[in-house]
Design an enzyme around this catalytic site. Structure first.
Site, PDB file in Angstrom:
ATOM      1  N   SER A 135       0.939  -1.339   0.189  1.00 23.31           N
ATOM      2  CA  SER A 135       0.195   0.015   0.021  1.00 23.31           C
ATOM      3  C   SER A 135       0.836   1.092  -0.038  1.00 23.31           C
ATOM      4  O   SER A 135       2.026   1.237   0.317  1.00 23.31           O
ATOM      5  CB  SER A 135      -0.856  -0.013   1.353  1.00 23.31           C
ATOM      6  N   TYR A 148      -2.311  -0.306  10.475  1.00 23.54           N
ATOM      7  CA  TYR A 148      -2.386  -0.848   9.033  1.00 23.54           C
ATOM      8  C   TYR A 148      -1.118  -0.378   8.364  1.00 23.54           C
ATOM      9  O   TYR A 148      -0.579  -1.216   7.712  1.00 23.54           O
ATOM     10  CB  TYR A 148      -3.762  -0.053   8.006  1.00 23.54           C
TER      11      TYR A 148
END
Length: 272
Positions: A135, A148
Site C-alpha cells: 500500500s 495498517y
C-alpha cells in the site's frame, strides 16, 4: 483440469472482493489457470473460470491445505499474488493490542505464511513470481491507521529481503503499492474509537478525508491489468506504485521533501 495443461498457474489470495477479485479476473482474461483464495464459505459472484479454494491466511494448516490442493491439481505454481488483507482505524492509544496483533496477523504474517508455503515448489521448478500487495500507506504513515501502515511498512522490508534470498533459484518478487481504489475496503474497515475518546474529533476529520479519497479512487480493473503485466514481464522491479496520479506523485515527493515539510502538508490535508 489436467496437469498437462500448459497454461501458467496463478494463485490470488483475497480473491473474493476488491482488488483481489479484479486481479483474479484479469489473470483469467489473460489465459491463466487461476486459483482464488478467500475466507468466505460460499462467496457469490465469482468470475467464471476461477477455481475457489477456501483459505484463512491466519492459519498455517489452512494455507498448507490450499498449497496441497493447488499443487496436486495443477502440478505447479507460476505466479503467487498475496492480496488478502484487512483494515482497522483508530488512534494508537484507543486500539487494543489484540486488535493490532490481528491486523499484523492478516496483512503481514498472512503473506509470510503463504510465501513460505509455496517457495519449496517454486525452488523445485526453478521459476516463479511473487507479487505482494502492499500500500502507499506502507511508504507514508497514515493518521489513525498506524497499525495498517505498520503492517504494510513491514511488507516493504520483507520483500526487499526476500528478493535477495530467492534470486539464485530464478524466483522473483515485487511489492505493488496501491493508492486509493473504489472497493468495498472502505465500508469493511473497522473503526476503533472509545466512547469519549480525546481523539474523536481528529479521527473523524482524517478518516472523512481518507474515505472520500477511497470512494473517488481508481477503478480496480486498472490494478488487475497492471499486475498481469508485471506477472508477464521478463523481470520484476522491487516496487511499483499504482493508483491516482496525485497519490503516486506524493510518494515520489516524500522521498525528497524534508520530514517537517511533509508533515505540515499532511496536517493541512487531513485537517488535523
Amino acid at each position: 483440469m489436467e496437469k498437462s495443461d500448459d497454461r501458467p498457474v496463478a494463485l490470488v489470495t483475497g480473491a473474493t472482493s476488491g482488488l483481489g477479485l479484479a486481479i483474479a479476473q484479469s489473470f483469467i482474461d489473460a489465459g491463466f489457470i487461476v486459483f482464488g483464495a478467500g475466507r468466505r464459505q460460499n462467496p457469490e459472484n465469482l468470475p467464471a473460470g476461477l477455481i475457489y479454494v477456501r483459505t484463512d491466511v491466519t492459519s498455517n494448516d489452512s494455507v498448507e491445505e490450499c498449497r496441497n490442493y493447488i499443487l496436486s491439481n495443477a502440478g505447479r505454481i507460476d505466479v503467487l499474488v498475496c492480496g488478502a488483507g484487512s483494515g482497522i482505524s483508530g488512534s494508537i492509544e484507543d486500539t487494543p493490542i489484540s486488535e493490532a496483533q490481528a491486523q499484523l496477523d492478516v496483512n503481514f504474517f498472512g503473506v509470510v505464511r503463504t510465501v513460505q508455503a509455496f517457495l519449496p515448489a517454486m525452488r523445485q521448478q526453478k521459476s516463479g513470481k511473487i507479487i505482494v500487495i502492499g500500500s502507499i500507506a506502507g511508504r507514508i504513515g497514515m493518521p489513525f491507521q498506524a497499525f495498517y501502515s505498520a503492517s504494510k511498512f513491514a511488507l516493504e522490508g520483507f520483500v526487499e529481503s526476500l528478493r535477495h534470498e530467492i534470486r539464485a533459484f530464478n524466483i522473483q518478487a515485487c511489492i505493488v503499492e496501491p493508492g486509493d481504489f473504489r472497493t468495498g475496503f472502505t465500508s469493511a474497515r473497522r473503526k476503533l474509537v472509545r466512547p469519549g475518546s480525546a481523539y474523536t474529533s481528529q479521527f473523524e476529520k482524517a478518516i472523512g478525508v481518507q474515505e472520500h479519497d477511497e470512494l473517488h479512487g481508481a477503478l480496480p480493473a486498472l490494478a488487475g491489468k497492471r499486475i498481469v503485466q508485471l506477472a508477464s514481464a521478463r523481470s520484476l522491479p522491487v516496487r511499483v506504485t499504482i493508483g491516482p496520479l496525485f497519490e503516486r506523485f506524493a510518494v515520489w515527493v516524500r522521498r525528497i521533501l524534508p520530514d517537517s515539510w511533509f508533515e505540515a502538508f499532511y496536517k493541512i490535508y487531513y485537517k488535523l
